[in-house]
Write an enzyme that holds these catalytic residues in place. Structure first.
Site, PDB file in Angstrom:
ATOM      1  N   ALA A   2       0.832  -1.209   0.000  1.00 37.92           N
ATOM      2  CA  ALA A   2       0.000   0.000   0.000  1.00 37.92           C
ATOM      3  C   ALA A   2       0.864   1.256   0.000  1.00 37.92           C
ATOM      4  CB  ALA A   2      -0.938   0.000   1.204  1.00 37.92           C
ATOM      5  N   ASP A   3       1.967   1.228   0.766  1.00 37.53           N
ATOM      6  CA  ASP A   3       2.872   2.372   0.768  1.00 37.53           C
ATOM      7  C   ASP A   3       3.485   2.596  -0.606  1.00 37.53           C
ATOM      8  OD1 ASP A   3       3.454   3.616   3.574  1.00 37.53           O
ATOM      9  OD2 ASP A   3       3.267   1.478   3.948  1.00 37.53           O
ATOM     10  N   GLY A   4       3.891   1.503  -1.260  1.00 41.83           N
ATOM     11  CA  GLY A   4       4.500   1.635  -2.577  1.00 41.83           C
ATOM     12  C   GLY A   4       3.533   2.201  -3.601  1.00 41.83           C
TER      13      GLY A   4
END
Length: 407
Positions: A178-180
């Site tokens: 999700a961060d990426g």
């Protein structure tokens, strides 16, 4: 990186040269946005607390006291330290942001305001500043004040619910998915804001990016399918609801490969290859969704054939048939693969602490403004003298600020 034919080589024009980015975010999504911009020439200034620093410094593996994640994530960033809870630190930050084009932060909503760094006040001193606010749940709504991490976004977006084996639990990714996704989406948002400001006569603005939203977008048409048909996607392991055969299969010598048949012609080639052309004449074989309803049958046909052949032969035969197959790689396989080598996807960067470092190269090749990795992540505060010197802070004043715990 090998240039495209007729293209500019690294070291040539950088598409974002002259753009200054102040990266005060921590962990992954916000810093990744800055990394992408820095790869293509932006002057990225990484701001960290003088003693705590960005947690990425201590994330994962290290060698000789140097965090390896940090070396990759903070490449092309000048490093300064600044205590934003002090009035002097806040004033220095304002002076730094007066010179900036982009400000990236991921503090909880209200934190910037408490530090006298609200977007409104920052736009008073720099109307053209683009402010990226990246949080777990956005700047408003009932969850806005909650701590937010990528894991929570992977859970709440619906990703975990559809990932894993049908008879197993919901499954989270073993990396910051999700961060990426949010990092790449945020970099895109910043480029849109820069284009509107510089090419269309606009000004600065505030971007509110919630981790839960970009991953929701890449999960596809689930909301409209549920709204129109009342259907919910379920866990299917490596299978797809849209086509079959689509799975991972083990070869006779113990290797694994992945097969995809998103195109009808590819599905037909695969079935010819594995010795079952008769199934192509079945009425249900004519469409991907109807093939997916017969996944057990198709997996048995494809899996049996692959299981009777060694890895090299499987890949060779699939290539001859122009059918889609890929080996299941680990990181060592990636480093040794001739396609990744040809693209220089994993490049070598010289580091003063650890020597040559292998890391992912810039993500795409541009013919006129190629990106480049100029240096890996630096020590905390390594560029204090240079960056604060550009703001008129001399060595004596800097020494005083250091004693006061401001830098």
């Amino acid at each position: 990186m090998p240039p495209l034919e007729g293209a500019a080589a690294p070291g040539g024009p950088l598409g974002l040269a002259g753009v200054r980015v102040v990266d005060a975010a921590t962990l992954f999504a916000g810093p990744l946005m800055a990394t992408v911009l820095g790869d293509f020439g932006a002057d990225v200034i990484k701001v960290e607390h003088p003693t705590r620093g960005d947690p990425v410094r201590d994330h994962g593996e290290s060698k000789d006291g140097h965090g390896l994640w940090w070396k990759q994530m903070s490449r092309n960033k000048r490093a300064v330290s600044l205590n934003l809870s002090s009035e002097t630190g806040q004033e220095l930050m304002r002076e730094l942001l007066r010179t900036a084009d982009v400000f990236i932060e991921n503090f909880r909503p209200g934190t910037l305001e408490r530090w006298n760094l609200s977007p409104e006040s920052l736009h008073e001193l720099n109307p053209d500043l683009i402010i990226m606010r990246c949080t777990g749940f956005g700047q408003f709504g009932p969850y806005a004040s909650r701590p937010g991490f990528g894991t929570l976004a992977e859970a709440m977006s619906g990703f975990a619910a559809i990932t894993g084996q049908p008879d197993g639990p919901p499954t989270l990714p073993p990396f910051g998915l999700a961060d990426g996704i949010a990092g790449l989406a945020g970099a895109n948002a910043l480029l849109i804001a820069l284009y509107w400001r510089d090419a269309q006569g606009g000004g600065g603005q505030v971007i509110d990016l919630a981790l839960i939203e970009p991953i929701l977008t890449v999960l596809g048409a689930q909301p409209v399918i549920f709204q129109q048909l009342g259907l919910k996607q379920i866990r299917r392991g490596n299978r797809s609801v849209n086509n079959a055969p689509r799975n991972t299969y083990q070869t006779r010598d113990g290797r694994w490969v992945a097969v995809s048949t998103s195109a009808q012609a590819i599905a037909e080639r695969v079935m010819h290859l594995v010795g079952h052309p008769e199934v192509i004449d079945e009425p249900w074989f004519a469409g991907g969704v109807s093939r997916a309803r017969h996944a057990d049958e198709l997996d048995e046909m494809v899996g049996s054939w692959i299981g009777r052949h060694d890895f090299d032969e499987v890949v060779s035969k699939f290539e001859e048939a122009q059918a889609a197959v890929a080996p299941i790689y680990d990181v060592e396989d990636i480093l040794n693969d001739p396609q990744f080598q040809a693209l220089d996807s994993i490049t070598t960067v010289d580091d003063p602490d650890l020597g040559p470092l292998r890391m992912q190269n810039v993500m795409f090749r541009m013919s006129e403004t190629p990106g480049e990795i100029r240096f890996p992540g630096r020590e905390r505060g390594a560029d204090n003298e240079e960056v604060f010197g550009e703001l008129g802070v001399g060595p004596e004043r800097l020494a005083e600020l250091r004693e006061q715990g401001v830098v």
